[in-house]
Design a protein around this motif. Structure first.
Motif, PDB file in Angstrom:
ATOM      1  N   VAL A  38      52.909  52.962  47.875  1.00  0.00           N
ATOM      2  CA  VAL A  38      53.427  51.875  47.036  1.00  0.00           C
ATOM      3  C   VAL A  38      52.672  51.784  45.724  1.00  0.00           C
ATOM      4  O   VAL A  38      53.269  51.698  44.647  1.00  0.00           O
ATOM      5  CB  VAL A  38      53.356  50.540  47.800  1.00  0.00           C
ATOM      6  CG1 VAL A  38      53.710  49.369  46.868  1.00  0.00           C
ATOM      7  CG2 VAL A  38      54.300  50.551  48.990  1.00  0.00           C
ATOM      8  N   ILE A  39      51.340  51.814  45.790  1.00  0.00           N
ATOM      9  CA  ILE A  39      50.527  51.537  44.604  1.00  0.00           C
ATOM     10  C   ILE A  39      50.269  52.795  43.786  1.00  0.00           C
ATOM     11  O   ILE A  39      50.376  52.777  42.556  1.00  0.00           O
ATOM     12  CB  ILE A  39      49.194  50.886  45.028  1.00  0.00           C
ATOM     13  CG1 ILE A  39      49.493  49.533  45.685  1.00  0.00           C
ATOM     14  CG2 ILE A  39      48.267  50.717  43.841  1.00  0.00           C
ATOM     15  CD1 ILE A  39      48.291  48.824  46.213  1.00  0.00           C
ATOM     16  N   ASP A  40      49.950  53.883  44.452  1.00  0.00           N
ATOM     17  CA  ASP A  40      49.571  55.096  43.717  1.00  0.00           C
ATOM     18  C   ASP A  40      50.774  55.962  43.366  1.00  0.00           C
ATOM     19  O   ASP A  40      50.931  56.381  42.219  1.00  0.00           O
ATOM     20  CB  ASP A  40      48.566  55.914  44.540  1.00  0.00           C
ATOM     21  CG  ASP A  40      47.283  55.138  44.807  1.00  0.00           C
ATOM     22  OD1 ASP A  40      46.950  54.287  43.972  1.00  0.00           O
ATOM     23  OD2 ASP A  40      46.637  55.379  45.837  1.00  0.00           O
ATOM     24  N   LYS A  41      51.634  56.220  44.329  1.00  0.00           N
ATOM     25  CA  LYS A  41      52.765  57.124  44.084  1.00  0.00           C
ATOM     26  C   LYS A  41      53.902  56.419  43.355  1.00  0.00           C
ATOM     27  O   LYS A  41      54.426  56.912  42.365  1.00  0.00           O
ATOM     28  CB  LYS A  41      53.275  57.700  45.399  1.00  0.00           C
ATOM     29  CG  LYS A  41      54.416  58.691  45.220  1.00  0.00           C
ATOM     30  CD  LYS A  41      54.840  59.286  46.559  1.00  0.00           C
ATOM     31  CE  LYS A  41      55.992  60.269  46.358  1.00  0.00           C
ATOM     32  NZ  LYS A  41      56.440  60.861  47.649  1.00  0.00           N
ATOM     33  N   LYS A  42      54.282  55.231  43.835  1.00  0.00           N
ATOM     34  CA  LYS A  42      55.413  54.522  43.226  1.00  0.00           C
ATOM     35  C   LYS A  42      54.989  53.719  41.997  1.00  0.00           C
ATOM     36  O   LYS A  42      55.822  53.255  41.236  1.00  0.00           O
ATOM     37  CB  LYS A  42      56.046  53.584  44.267  1.00  0.00           C
ATOM     38  CG  LYS A  42      57.442  53.096  43.934  1.00  0.00           C
ATOM     39  CD  LYS A  42      58.431  54.239  43.942  1.00  0.00           C
ATOM     40  CE  LYS A  42      59.866  53.741  43.937  1.00  0.00           C
ATOM     41  NZ  LYS A  42      60.219  52.908  42.811  1.00  0.00           N
ATOM     42  N   LYS A  43      53.681  53.537  41.799  1.00  0.00           N
ATOM     43  CA  LYS A  43      53.140  52.815  40.640  1.00  0.00           C
ATOM     44  C   LYS A  43      53.618  51.360  40.606  1.00  0.00           C
ATOM     45  O   LYS A  43      53.893  50.805  39.537  1.00  0.00           O
ATOM     46  CB  LYS A  43      53.506  53.517  39.335  1.00  0.00           C
ATOM     47  CG  LYS A  43      53.061  54.977  39.253  1.00  0.00           C
ATOM     48  CD  LYS A  43      51.572  55.131  39.380  1.00  0.00           C
ATOM     49  CE  LYS A  43      51.154  56.590  39.278  1.00  0.00           C
ATOM     50  NZ  LYS A  43      49.717  56.784  39.516  1.00  0.00           N
ATOM     51  N   VAL A  50      61.691  49.477  47.026  1.00  0.00           N
ATOM     52  CA  VAL A  50      60.346  49.212  46.510  1.00  0.00           C
ATOM     53  C   VAL A  50      60.345  49.408  44.997  1.00  0.00           C
ATOM     54  O   VAL A  50      60.148  50.503  44.480  1.00  0.00           O
ATOM     55  CB  VAL A  50      59.309  50.129  47.185  1.00  0.00           C
ATOM     56  CG1 VAL A  50      57.917  49.839  46.628  1.00  0.00           C
ATOM     57  CG2 VAL A  50      59.323  49.930  48.688  1.00  0.00           C
ATOM     58  N   THR A  51      60.600  48.339  44.287  1.00  0.00           N
ATOM     59  CA  THR A  51      60.640  48.362  42.821  1.00  0.00           C
ATOM     60  C   THR A  51      59.857  47.171  42.291  1.00  0.00           C
ATOM     61  O   THR A  51      59.672  46.167  42.989  1.00  0.00           O
ATOM     62  CB  THR A  51      62.088  48.299  42.305  1.00  0.00           C
ATOM     63  OG1 THR A  51      62.740  47.129  42.841  1.00  0.00           O
ATOM     64  CG2 THR A  51      62.865  49.535  42.727  1.00  0.00           C
TER      65      THR A  51
END
Length: 783
Positions: free
Chosen positions: A261-266, A234-235
């Motif tokens: 995906v959206i909040d933690k991994k930005k 997930v990049t």
């Protein structure tokens, strides 16, 4: 008139019409029954005039029925059109696959599918691929990443391949679940080992689809492993899409996958939220307004799609595709019947999602094409360089001329290295220099011992090489030494030095105690400095050889026989051995000198240190005044010497008193203080000696003897050159091979450019995108 009277009238008329011979009782009864039936039917079917409201409702119902059928008909037509690949796109996909095979790059757009367990990730993969792979019948399947590569092949029936035993093997689709289960059975826990599947078909587009293990409900060891796998895939990058699958029956904001995906991994770019099992949501919704509220409750950052999957399995590929389309049509029929407007249809159904992906992955194809062209350009340039070298070798067949050229090449290299050391030749520091941090990273030796933080001196961030880099290293070493202090002697070490255990507590002389402690502690503190310094100097001068060789060719534009790898390696070995030999000699001298410094403590040197420092300060204070007054140099020298002797006598007496009065509880702290003073003198004396020795026995030989040392290797290098010299026929054969290779590379390059232009042509159909075509003849002017 009653119905009975009507029946009687009918019978009377019938009797009058029948001849006497047929007026039997049976016939009369039949006529009577018929009359009664007709009268009864006529009585019950009397038409009632409909009201205008009822007529309007019937017309609206009929129009709505026609509207629903028309909407569904248009949707079916668009669906069929979307499943077909246009001739231009099919040509592009075919040629793109050819480029992938030719360049062996395998650069395809990537779709990563994430979600919670049971959210429908695997069914979504089947919907995108268009085939019922059915690997979801085992819970083990999602413990590792499942990577499915789709390969477009015109006119080819659907084929499936599985990677096992280090090769691709064709399998039937029904075998896939068992193969996945077998692979995952060997690695039951969540892991990184990929399961690779390849599907070839004329109904797919070139893609790489990655189905990742699903999130679990609780934060435990399994969930931690899942997140580690997700971290890898997930990049946010061009040509990659993240499809985040969540059940449509769950309320928004409750999905941990989307939050991760959206909040933690930005990751925000190219994230698509897929609401799965949408048919279940339709069943739960009560009315039109509730459904509109659900469909309108999307976030602005992501694209949303609502899809339903099949509940029945065991279908053929064609049956699977048709059933999936019917499933979507059924969802739309229920939405239209509910009163949902067609404006919402663009995000309903798996084929709408596939149409969106087909348009968006264009950028992924462009990224792959650009990487292919860059790779081919590099290969063509390297081939050209090889051809150029061989042509030069072919022209220079005279052995004597080769040896003369070798002599010039070695002489030029030696001169340039010396000039880089002395600073007589300046080249681009940004290209060939190193910062202090880069130098440390390259050497990878220990940090300066006894230093709390990294040394930062003036010029540490500048890129330097040669003599300037060497001088900066010496300043860095001096700064490291000045920040060092002697490791504090422990009470046990002081006791051992005093000899308490040997003479029953009687104190020995303070001078001897200090000498014993200093010999051990100072030596241990300063020896690593020598080792680190020698390693760093070795690196600084080793890299000069490659720098000089590169500068001769690229900066000065000179032809050098030392571009031959075997010759340059042989000469470089001689150069490095010469430098290392000088450094080994210096290292031995420095260690011997250090041993002498710590073995014999010069107390007069210690006592005179304070005087020298005070004198320097006094000189700085009165410098301006002395410049204005006439100076009697003889008188000044006489006064200075007299003052130094007086201060020295005082310091020696004071120091010796301190040493001889050490006793009782204060002995340990007193010795530690004096040891620090003695260490400071040893440290300063050691560094002055080390710097002068390095300059005299390493730097000067590198400047004065290096060229002669390299020149002595010319006969040996000449033998290497002539022994390995190829015949004209061999060189010609190699040139032909490289020319053939270059021709093929240029053809491959032109093929990739053709594919790029075809893709740009497809993009140009969108008015918001302007094509930037590249000439397929570009290869003729590039190289």
């Amino acid at each position: 008139m009653s119905s009975t009277q009507v029946v009687r009238d009918i019978l009377q008329v019938a009797k009058g019409m029948l001849p006497p011979s047929q007026q039997s009782t049976q016939n009369i009864r039949s006529i009577e029954e018929m009359a009664r039936s007709l009268v009864a039917q006529k009585t019950h079917n009397i038409p009632r005039e409909k009201t205008e409201e009822e007529k309007e409702k019937e017309r609206e119902a009929e129009q709505f029925k026609k509207h629903v059928e028309e909407v569904l008909r248009q949707e079916k037509e668009m669906m069929l059109k979307a499943t077909e690949i246009s001739n231009q796109r099919s040509t592009f996909f075919e040629k793109y696959e050819d480029c992938v095979r030719t360049t062996k790059s395998n650069k395809k757009p990537e779709i990563v599918i994430v979600g919670t367990q049971g959210s429908g990730k695997s069914e979504l993969v089947e919907g995108i691929v268009g085939m019922p792979i059915e690997y979801i019948n085992t819970s083990i399947a999602t413990t590792v990443p499942i990577v499915i590569e789709t390969v477009y092949k015109r006119g080819v029936e659907d084929k499936c391949f599985f990677f096992m035993d280090n090769e691709w093997k064709e399998v039937i689709i029904d075998e896939v679940p068992k193969l996945i289960e077998k692979r995952c059975y060997e690695n039951r826990s969540i892991g990184f080992e990929e399961v690779l599947i390849k599907i070839e078909s004329q109904n797919v587009i070139p893609l790489k689809i990655v189905d990742l293990p699903g999130f679990v409900e609780e934060q435990n060891e399994t969930q931690t492993k899942v997140e580690k796998v997700w971290e890898k895939y997930v990049t946010e990058e061009e040509g990659k899409f993240i499809l985040c699958v969540e059940k449509s029956t769950e309320e928004r904001g409750e999905n941990a996958c989307e939050s991760w995906v959206i909040d933690k991994k930005k990751v925000h770019k190219n994230v698509v939220i897929v609401q799965s099992k949408f048919d279940n949501r339709i069943t739960q919704v009560k009315d039109k307004e509730e459904m509109k509220t659900y469909l309108d409750g999307e976030t602005e950052n992501c694209k949303y799609f609502y899809v339903s999957f099949l509940n029945k399995r065991g279908l053929t590929i064609k049956g699977f595709q048709e059933s999936l389309q019917e499933k979507q049509i059924d969802d739309l029929r229920r939405l239209v019947t509910m009163g949902i407007n067609e404006q919402y249809f663009k995000k309903i159904g798996i084929w709408r999602l596939n149409s969106f992906l087909k348009e968006e992955v264009i950028y992924g194809y462009m990224k792959g094409i650009n990487e292919m062209t860059n790779c081919l350009k590099k290969q063509i340039e390297e081939t050209d360089q090889g051809i150029h070298r061989l042509e030069e070798e072919k022209e220079s067949s005279d052995v004597d001329e080769l040896k003369r050229g070798l002599n010039n090449s070695v002489s030029s290299l030696g001169n340039l290295i010396v000039q880089l050391i002395t600073g007589e030749c300046t080249i681009s520091p940004k290209e060939y220099g190193e910062t202090m941090e880069e130098e440390r990273a390259q050497v990878k030796c220990e940090k300066w011992p006894g230093v709390g933080s990294e040394i930062n001196i003036v010029g540490s961030g500048m890129k330097l090489y040669g003599g300037a880099q060497y001088e900066r290293l010496l300043r860095e070493t001096e700064a490291a030494l000045l920040t060092m202090e002697l490791p504090v002697p422990t009470a046990d070490e002081v006791c051992v030095a005093m000899g308490i255990h040997a003479i029953g507590g009687m104190l020995n002389g303070g001078e001897r105690v200090i000498s014993v402690v200093i010999k051990t502690k100072a030596s241990r503190a300063l020896l690593p400095i020598i080792s680190i310094l020698i390693q760093r100097i070795t690196h600084v001068f080793e890299r000069l050889f490659n720098v000089a060789l590169d500068v001769i060719e690229k900066v000065f534009g000179e032809k050098s026989l030392l571009q031959n790898g075997e010759l340059s390696n042989a000469l470089k070995e001689v150069y490095i051995n010469f430098a290392k030999e000088k450094l080994r000699y210096c290292e031995k001298m420095l260690k011997d000198d250090l041993n002498s410094f710590v073995s014999v403590v010069d107390w007069s040197m210690l006592s005179s240190t304070t005087t020298a420092i005070e004198e320097e300060i006094d000189e700085e204070k009165t410098q301006d005044e002395e410049e204005l007054k006439p100076v009697d140099h003889n008188q000044k020298i006489k006064e200075r010497v007299q003052k130094m002797m007086e201060e020295r006598d005082k310091n020696e007496v004071k120091l010796l008193q301190e040493l001889r009065n050490i006793n009782g509880a204060d002995s340990h702290s007193s010795i530690c203080k004096i040891c620090q003073r003695v260490f400071g003198v040893i440290r300063d004396s050691f560094w002055r000696n080390a710097r002068s020795k390095l300059n005299a026995y390493f730097l000067q030989p590198m400047i004065g003897e290096l060229k002669e040392e390299l020149s002595r290797q010319i006969p040996t290098l000449g033998n290497i050159l002539t022994v390995h010299k190829k015949s004209s026929e061999e060189v010609e054969d190699e040139i032909n091979k490289l020319n053939k290779q270059k021709k093929q590379l240029c053809e491959d390059y032109e093929g990739v450019v053709e594919v790029k232009n075809l893709l740009l042509s497809i993009q140009s159909k969108n008015p918001s995108k302007s094509p930037n075509f590249e000439s397929p003849m570009k290869k003729r002017v590039l190289f």
